[in-house]
Motif scaffolding. Structure first.
Motif, short mmCIF file in Angstrom:
data_model
loop_
_atom_site.label_atom_id
_atom_site.label_comp_id
_atom_site.label_asym_id
_atom_site.label_seq_id
_atom_site.Cartn_x
_atom_site.Cartn_y
_atom_site.Cartn_z
N ARG A 19 2.22 86.01 -58.73
CA ARG A 19 1.51 84.77 -58.09
C ARG A 19 1.66 84.98 -56.41
O ARG A 19 0.68 85.27 -55.68
CB ARG A 19 1.78 83.37 -58.41
CG ARG A 19 1.54 83.15 -59.84
CD ARG A 19 0.03 82.68 -60.05
NE ARG A 19 -0.28 82.48 -61.54
CZ ARG A 19 -0.07 81.45 -62.21
NH1 ARG A 19 0.34 80.24 -61.50
NH2 ARG A 19 -0.42 81.38 -63.43
N ALA A 20 2.99 84.80 -56.09
CA ALA A 20 3.22 84.81 -54.54
C ALA A 20 2.82 86.18 -53.78
O ALA A 20 2.23 86.10 -52.69
CB ALA A 20 4.67 84.57 -54.43
N LEU A 21 3.45 87.36 -54.37
CA LEU A 21 2.91 88.51 -53.64
C LEU A 21 1.60 89.05 -53.68
O LEU A 21 0.92 89.18 -52.67
CB LEU A 21 3.80 89.93 -54.38
CG LEU A 21 3.73 90.99 -53.51
CD1 LEU A 21 4.28 91.07 -52.36
CD2 LEU A 21 4.36 91.99 -54.29
N PRO A 22 0.80 88.75 -54.76
CA PRO A 22 -0.64 89.06 -54.56
C PRO A 22 -1.23 88.13 -53.76
O PRO A 22 -2.24 88.59 -53.01
CB PRO A 22 -1.20 89.12 -56.06
CG PRO A 22 -0.28 89.22 -57.01
CD PRO A 22 1.30 88.62 -56.06
N LEU A 23 -1.19 86.82 -53.62
CA LEU A 23 -1.66 85.89 -52.85
C LEU A 23 -1.38 86.21 -51.51
O LEU A 23 -2.23 86.02 -50.56
CB LEU A 23 -1.32 84.43 -53.29
CG LEU A 23 -2.20 83.69 -54.39
CD1 LEU A 23 -1.83 82.51 -54.95
CD2 LEU A 23 -3.72 83.91 -54.26
#
Length: 163
Positions: A57-61
């Motif tokens: 979640r965090a890295l892709p967003l």
């Protein structure tokens, strides 16, 4: 002196036998209500939640929001700073994307903590763990209704009337 061999009998108490003394004192504890959760299990789930929330979640967003911001700056929709260039807007977009990604994984982590027996995990307002544990001493309250609990609840008023 003579030596004699003695045979010792070892008695192993099961869960039912261990609950019997508590019942003799007038208290009955639900066998599932006072379950201890091992710290290793909590650490494992917490580490798993941290890694999955970062990678899924965090890295892709964060990267996606930085790419969109970079595209908007490149196409002239947003203007870059005269003194610092495009960096501040990309940094803010990356940080906001990261925070939104981490926050979006809270529900999944909560369900993982519930699977090991912790109600809600560290985000719950009810019985949790740590210094905010409202049920006391690292144990959780019994939230289920089993057949034994139903029988004890029905027998309790009858016993109180006899006393």
């Amino acid at each position: 002196m003579s030596s004699e061999t003695t045979k010792e009998t070892i008695v192993v108490k099961t869960g039912e036998a261990a609950a019997a003394p508590a019942a003799g004192r007038g208290e009955w504890k639900c066998p599932m209500g006072d379950r201890h959760v091992h710290r290793d299990d909590v650490r494992k789930v917490w580490k798993e939640c941290q890694e999955e929330s970062f990678w899924y979640r965090a890295l892709p967003l964060s990267l996606g929001s930085m790419a969109v911001t970079g595209g908007l700056i490149y196409n002239g929709v947003w203007k870059q700073s005269k003194r610092l260039g495009y960096f501040p807007k990309l940094a803010v977009a990356g940080i906001l994307g990261f925070a939104v990604g981490k926050a979006s994984y809270v529900g999944t982590c909560r369900s993982k903590f519930q699977k090991i027996g912790i109600e809600g995990g560290p985000w719950s307002e009810g019985p949790g763990f740590g210094p905010f544990n409202k049920s006391g001493h690292g144990h959780r309250a019994c939230h289920h209704v089993c057949e034994e609990c139903k029988k004890k609840a029905q027998d309790a008023p009858a016993e109180q009337l006899k006393s």
